[in-house]
Scaffold this motif. Sequence first.
Motif, PDB file in Angstrom:
ATOM      1  N   LEU A  82      55.276 -21.099 -17.595  1.00  0.00           N
ATOM      2  CA  LEU A  82      55.391 -21.831 -16.337  1.00  0.00           C
ATOM      3  C   LEU A  82      56.102 -20.991 -15.282  1.00  0.00           C
ATOM      4  CD1 LEU A  82      54.968 -24.480 -14.807  1.00  0.00           C
ATOM      5  CD2 LEU A  82      57.136 -25.298 -15.753  1.00  0.00           C
ATOM      6  N   TYR A  83      57.178 -20.338 -15.658  1.00  0.00           N
ATOM      7  CA  TYR A  83      57.937 -19.482 -14.748  1.00  0.00           C
ATOM      8  C   TYR A  83      57.069 -18.332 -14.231  1.00  0.00           C
ATOM      9  CZ  TYR A  83      61.932 -16.430 -13.445  1.00  0.00           C
ATOM     10  OH  TYR A  83      62.830 -15.616 -12.801  1.00  0.00           O
ATOM     11  N   SER A  84      56.245 -17.772 -15.107  1.00  0.00           N
ATOM     12  CA  SER A  84      55.430 -16.614 -14.738  1.00  0.00           C
ATOM     13  C   SER A  84      54.360 -16.950 -13.713  1.00  0.00           C
ATOM     14  CB  SER A  84      54.772 -16.019 -15.986  1.00  0.00           C
ATOM     15  OG  SER A  84      55.738 -15.602 -16.925  1.00  0.00           O
ATOM     16  N   THR A  85      53.939 -18.205 -13.654  1.00  0.00           N
ATOM     17  CA  THR A  85      52.916 -18.571 -12.666  1.00  0.00           C
ATOM     18  C   THR A  85      53.413 -18.317 -11.244  1.00  0.00           C
ATOM     19  OG1 THR A  85      53.690 -20.867 -12.632  1.00  0.00           O
ATOM     20  CG2 THR A  85      51.923 -20.327 -14.191  1.00  0.00           C
ATOM     21  N   LEU A 322      67.638 -18.633 -20.357  1.00  0.00           N
ATOM     22  CA  LEU A 322      68.137 -19.020 -19.039  1.00  0.00           C
ATOM     23  C   LEU A 322      68.711 -17.813 -18.294  1.00  0.00           C
ATOM     24  CD1 LEU A 322      68.927 -21.031 -16.872  1.00  0.00           C
ATOM     25  CD2 LEU A 322      70.888 -21.717 -18.268  1.00  0.00           C
ATOM     26  N   LEU A 323      69.437 -16.949 -18.999  1.00  0.00           N
ATOM     27  CA  LEU A 323      70.021 -15.781 -18.350  1.00  0.00           C
ATOM     28  C   LEU A 323      68.952 -14.837 -17.817  1.00  0.00           C
ATOM     29  CD1 LEU A 323      72.998 -14.969 -20.759  1.00  0.00           C
ATOM     30  CD2 LEU A 323      73.168 -15.569 -18.341  1.00  0.00           C
ATOM     31  N   PHE A 324      67.938 -14.571 -18.607  1.00  0.00           N
ATOM     32  CA  PHE A 324      66.903 -13.638 -18.151  1.00  0.00           C
ATOM     33  C   PHE A 324      66.075 -14.238 -17.017  1.00  0.00           C
ATOM     34  CE2 PHE A 324      67.516 -10.910 -21.890  1.00  0.00           C
ATOM     35  CZ  PHE A 324      67.366  -9.677 -21.282  1.00  0.00           C
ATOM     36  N   ALA A 355      69.883 -20.687  -9.152  1.00  0.00           N
ATOM     37  CA  ALA A 355      70.164 -19.584 -10.069  1.00  0.00           C
ATOM     38  C   ALA A 355      71.666 -19.403 -10.248  1.00  0.00           C
ATOM     39  CB  ALA A 355      69.529 -18.294  -9.553  1.00  0.00           C
ATOM     40  N   PHE A 356      72.432 -19.608  -9.172  1.00  0.00           N
ATOM     41  CA  PHE A 356      73.880 -19.432  -9.263  1.00  0.00           C
ATOM     42  C   PHE A 356      74.488 -20.408 -10.266  1.00  0.00           C
ATOM     43  CE2 PHE A 356      78.007 -21.086  -7.697  1.00  0.00           C
ATOM     44  CZ  PHE A 356      78.791 -19.987  -8.019  1.00  0.00           C
ATOM     45  N   TRP A 357      74.175 -21.674 -10.128  1.00  0.00           N
ATOM     46  CA  TRP A 357      74.801 -22.672 -11.001  1.00  0.00           C
ATOM     47  C   TRP A 357      74.299 -22.573 -12.441  1.00  0.00           C
ATOM     48  CZ3 TRP A 357      79.131 -24.649  -9.679  1.00  0.00           C
ATOM     49  CH2 TRP A 357      79.428 -24.879  -8.330  1.00  0.00           C
ATOM     50  N   THR A 358      73.010 -22.364 -12.613  1.00  0.00           N
ATOM     51  CA  THR A 358      72.482 -22.282 -13.983  1.00  0.00           C
ATOM     52  C   THR A 358      72.921 -20.986 -14.668  1.00  0.00           C
ATOM     53  OG1 THR A 358      70.385 -21.406 -13.097  1.00  0.00           O
ATOM     54  CG2 THR A 358      70.509 -23.776 -13.529  1.00  0.00           C
ATOM     55  N   MET A 359      72.974 -19.882 -13.911  1.00  0.00           N
ATOM     56  CA  MET A 359      73.482 -18.638 -14.499  1.00  0.00           C
ATOM     57  C   MET A 359      74.959 -18.777 -14.875  1.00  0.00           C
ATOM     58  SD  MET A 359      71.461 -15.837 -14.784  1.00  0.00           S
ATOM     59  CE  MET A 359      72.364 -14.353 -14.351  1.00  0.00           C
ATOM     60  N   THR A 360      75.711 -19.499 -14.072  1.00  0.00           N
ATOM     61  CA  THR A 360      77.116 -19.737 -14.402  1.00  0.00           C
ATOM     62  C   THR A 360      77.237 -20.494 -15.717  1.00  0.00           C
ATOM     63  OG1 THR A 360      77.705 -19.792 -12.052  1.00  0.00           O
ATOM     64  CG2 THR A 360      79.265 -20.774 -13.598  1.00  0.00           C
ATOM     65  N   ILE A 361      76.407 -21.506 -15.887  1.00  0.00           N
ATOM     66  CA  ILE A 361      76.396 -22.265 -17.144  1.00  0.00           C
ATOM     67  C   ILE A 361      76.054 -21.349 -18.319  1.00  0.00           C
ATOM     68  CG2 ILE A 361      75.138 -24.051 -18.419  1.00  0.00           C
ATOM     69  CD1 ILE A 361      74.863 -25.533 -15.698  1.00  0.00           C
ATOM     70  N   PRO A 441      60.498 -20.650  -5.667  1.00  0.00           N
ATOM     71  CA  PRO A 441      59.482 -21.619  -6.105  1.00  0.00           C
ATOM     72  C   PRO A 441      60.023 -22.594  -7.157  1.00  0.00           C
ATOM     73  CG  PRO A 441      58.560 -19.412  -6.018  1.00  0.00           C
ATOM     74  CD  PRO A 441      60.038 -19.264  -5.792  1.00  0.00           C
ATOM     75  N   LEU A 442      59.530 -23.812  -7.119  1.00  0.00           N
ATOM     76  CA  LEU A 442      59.974 -24.847  -8.052  1.00  0.00           C
ATOM     77  C   LEU A 442      59.646 -24.487  -9.495  1.00  0.00           C
ATOM     78  CD1 LEU A 442      61.172 -27.674  -8.462  1.00  0.00           C
ATOM     79  CD2 LEU A 442      58.869 -28.615  -8.135  1.00  0.00           C
ATOM     80  N   ALA A 443      58.544 -23.773  -9.709  1.00  0.00           N
ATOM     81  CA  ALA A 443      58.181 -23.374 -11.071  1.00  0.00           C
ATOM     82  C   ALA A 443      59.243 -22.471 -11.681  1.00  0.00           C
ATOM     83  CB  ALA A 443      56.830 -22.659 -11.068  1.00  0.00           C
ATOM     84  N   MET A 444      60.008 -21.772 -10.846  1.00  0.00           N
ATOM     85  CA  MET A 444      61.067 -20.910 -11.353  1.00  0.00           C
ATOM     86  C   MET A 444      62.384 -21.667 -11.475  1.00  0.00           C
ATOM     87  SD  MET A 444      59.983 -17.540  -9.105  1.00  0.00           S
ATOM     88  CE  MET A 444      61.455 -16.596  -9.476  1.00  0.00           C
ATOM     89  N   THR A 445      62.775 -22.376 -10.437  1.00  0.00           N
ATOM     90  CA  THR A 445      64.069 -23.058 -10.466  1.00  0.00           C
ATOM     91  C   THR A 445      64.065 -24.263 -11.404  1.00  0.00           C
ATOM     92  OG1 THR A 445      63.425 -24.359  -8.528  1.00  0.00           O
ATOM     93  CG2 THR A 445      64.626 -22.314  -8.133  1.00  0.00           C
ATOM     94  N   GLY A 446      62.945 -24.963 -11.497  1.00  0.00           N
ATOM     95  CA  GLY A 446      62.878 -26.115 -12.401  1.00  0.00           C
ATOM     96  C   GLY A 446      63.077 -25.717 -13.853  1.00  0.00           C
ATOM     97  N   VAL A 447      62.508 -24.582 -14.238  1.00  0.00           N
ATOM     98  CA  VAL A 447      62.680 -24.086 -15.604  1.00  0.00           C
ATOM     99  C   VAL A 447      64.149 -23.777 -15.881  1.00  0.00           C
ATOM    100  CG1 VAL A 447      62.198 -22.091 -17.075  1.00  0.00           C
ATOM    101  CG2 VAL A 447      60.329 -23.224 -15.880  1.00  0.00           C
ATOM    102  N   LEU A 448      64.847 -23.251 -14.874  1.00  0.00           N
ATOM    103  CA  LEU A 448      66.262 -22.931 -15.068  1.00  0.00           C
ATOM    104  C   LEU A 448      67.075 -24.173 -15.406  1.00  0.00           C
ATOM    105  CD1 LEU A 448      66.930 -20.371 -12.165  1.00  0.00           C
ATOM    106  CD2 LEU A 448      66.164 -19.927 -14.500  1.00  0.00           C
ATOM    107  N   TRP A 449      66.841 -25.243 -14.687  1.00  0.00           N
ATOM    108  CA  TRP A 449      67.604 -26.469 -14.954  1.00  0.00           C
ATOM    109  C   TRP A 449      67.208 -27.093 -16.298  1.00  0.00           C
ATOM    110  CZ3 TRP A 449      71.934 -27.375 -12.760  1.00  0.00           C
ATOM    111  CH2 TRP A 449      72.169 -26.929 -11.449  1.00  0.00           C
ATOM    112  N   LEU A 450      65.953 -26.933 -16.688  1.00  0.00           N
ATOM    113  CA  LEU A 450      65.522 -27.431 -18.001  1.00  0.00           C
ATOM    114  C   LEU A 450      66.275 -26.716 -19.119  1.00  0.00           C
ATOM    115  CD1 LEU A 450      63.590 -29.125 -19.751  1.00  0.00           C
ATOM    116  CD2 LEU A 450      61.941 -27.262 -19.572  1.00  0.00           C
TER     117      LEU A 450
END
Length: 649
Positions: A82-85, A322-324, A355-361, A441-450
Amino acid sequence: MAGLLLGRTAPGFVRPLAVLPALAAAVLAVLVAVRHGGGKPIDTATELTPTGSVPIELSLHLDGFAVLVAALVAVVATCVQLYSTAYLREDPRYPSYAALVSLFTSAMLLVVYSGDLMVLLVGWEIMGICSYFLVGHYWETEAARSASLKAFLVTKLGDVPFLIGLFALAADAGSFRITKILGTVAAGGLDHPTLIALLLLAGVAGKSAQFPLHTWLPDAMAGPTPVSALIHAATMVAAGVYFIARLLPVFTASRAALVVMAVMAATTMVGSALAALAQDDIKRVLAYSTVGQLGYMTGALAVGDRGAAVFHLLSHGAFKALLFLGAGVIIHAAGTNSLAAMSRMDGLAGRIPDAFWTMTIALLALAAIPPFAGFFSKEAVLVAAEHAAGGHSDLAPSAAGWVVLVAGVLTALLTAAYATRLWLMAFRGRGAAAPDHGREPLAMTGVLWLLAVPSIAFGLAAGPLADWFDGKELTPTVTTSVLGTGAALVGVMLTWALWQRATARAAAGVRNGAAVPASVAAAESAAETPEVAEVTHEHPVVPAAPAADPGRALLGPLHRHAADGFHLDAVYDRLFVRPVRAGASLVRFLDREVVDTYVRGAGAGPRLLGSLVRRAQTGNVQSYLSALLAGAVVLAIAIAVLANLNAGS
C-alpha cells in the motif's frame, strides 16, 4: 503475473492487483491465527515424489509460532504494498517491483508454514533471488548493482554449509520432516549434533545478517525504502531466527554450539550498535539497528528460550517496519537521506507531523523505553539470559547466559543512544527552513499510524503470548527492568547532553565561517543513494555548515572505524576477494597461454599438412605421372637395397 502483463497496457490496474492479494493473504493469515488460538499444533503432509531414500513431503505445520509470524509477514507486506503505491508512483518499473514483493512475501510464508526442510529450502532460496532483484531495483547505478550482488553472494556463502547441514540432519533422522527430526533429537539419535548445528548456524548467520556475514545488509539500503522495510521487518532476515526457533532442540543438543551462538550474538549486538552511532545515512542507521536487534533474538535462542526470541521478532517487526517507512517519508520530504544535511534544516518535524510522531513512537520502542512494545520484548530476552546465567536453565550453559546478558545491557545503552541521535539530527535541526511540499500522500501516512498501534500496545500481549509459545513467562523482572531501562536512560541523557554541546559548537562554527570537514562532506555524499533522486521533490540546496553530531563525541577516535563497519569489508577483501581474483588470473593465464596453445597447435598441425598437400594438387596429369614414376623408382630401389641387406646378413 497479471500486474506484469498489464503494466504497460493498463497501468491503472497494477496497484489494485498489487495490494488486494497481499490484503487477502493478511486477512487469511490473521483468521488462521485466531482460529488456531494457540492450541495444539496442526500437521498435514503428502509425499511429493518418491526418492528411493529420504522422502520429500509437502508438509504444513501450524503452531503458535507459525501462525503469529505468518500474520506479521502478511500484515507488513500489505502495508509495504500500500505504501509503495504512493512512494513509487512515478517509477516505470513498479509492475515488476510489485510482483517481486508478492513473490518475496509468498516465499517467506512458505518458510513459516512448511513442515519439511526441503520445501522450506525452496522458500529460503526464492527469498534470496528476490532480494537480489529488489535491492538492485535501481540497476542503472553502480551502487545498486554492487549491493544486490553482494547480498546474493554473501547469503549464498552461508547457504553452502547450510545445505550440507540439512542433508546431514536428514541422514541422521531418516526424514526431512521437522516433526520426525525433532523426535530423533529427543531420542538422542543425532550422531554429530555439534557439527550439524554449526553448519546450520552458518546459513542462519548469512540470511539473518549475523557476524561475520552481516556486511551485506547495510549495503542493501541501495534498494527502495519499502523493500528495506519488508526485508528487515518480516522476511529474509527474520527467516534465520525463525528457522532456529523451529529447530531449537537440534541446537540445544550441543552446548558448544549454544556458546558459539551466544558469542556470535553478543559480537553482533555490540558491534552493530557502535556502527549505527557513526552512520550518516538514516537508512544505514536503521540497517545496523536491525543487525543488532537480530542479535538479541539470536541471543535469546542461545540461552534456549525461543518464546522470547519470537516475541522480540514480532515486536521488532512492527516498529522496524514503521521506522523504515517513516524514514521513507522523511527522505521524500527532505530530499536527502543524510542526517548531517537534515541537522541543518529547521522545522522538518513540522512539515511531516505524521512521520514525526510515529517515528518518535517507533524510536521509543527501539530504545526499549516503557511502556512501548520494544521494552517488553527486549526484557523477555534479558530475563531469559539472566535465568541461564544463574544456572537455572536445563538447556543452555551459564556462560552463554552471561555473555548474552552483559552484551544485551550494553547494547541497550548504545541502542538508546543512536535512536536519540537519529531523532535529534532528523527532527531538531537548525539552519535553513525545511522545504514545504504539503501533506504526504495518505497511502504513506495512514500506514505509519497503522503500524504505530502495535509499536505502542503489542507489549501488553506478553502475558497471553506465553500460552501461544512454550508456556514460559515473558514478563519483565525487577532486575532486568532496572538494568535495561537504566542503561537506556543513560544512553538517552548522554546523547542529549553531547548533542547540545555539538549544537553550540556548530553554531559557533557558522558564526566564525568554519568550513565543513572533508570527512563530513564525504559522508553526506556517500549517503545520497539512487532512490533520493527518484522519489523526492525538487529542493533548494541546503547551505553547507558544520553538523551537530553527538555520535562523534560519544565514540571519539572509534568513530572513523565504526563509520566504516570496523573495516570488515577491507578484511574480507584481503583474505578472500584478492586471493580468489589472483587465482582467477592464474587460471585465465593457464587457459589462454597453455591450454589454448595446445588447442591452437592441434588445429595448426593438420592445417599446415593440408597446405602442403594442397600445393601438390596442381591439376597437371604429366606432373602426377612423373611423381608416380619417381615414387615407383624410389620404392624399387628401396626394396632392392633391403633385399641385399637381408641376403648379406
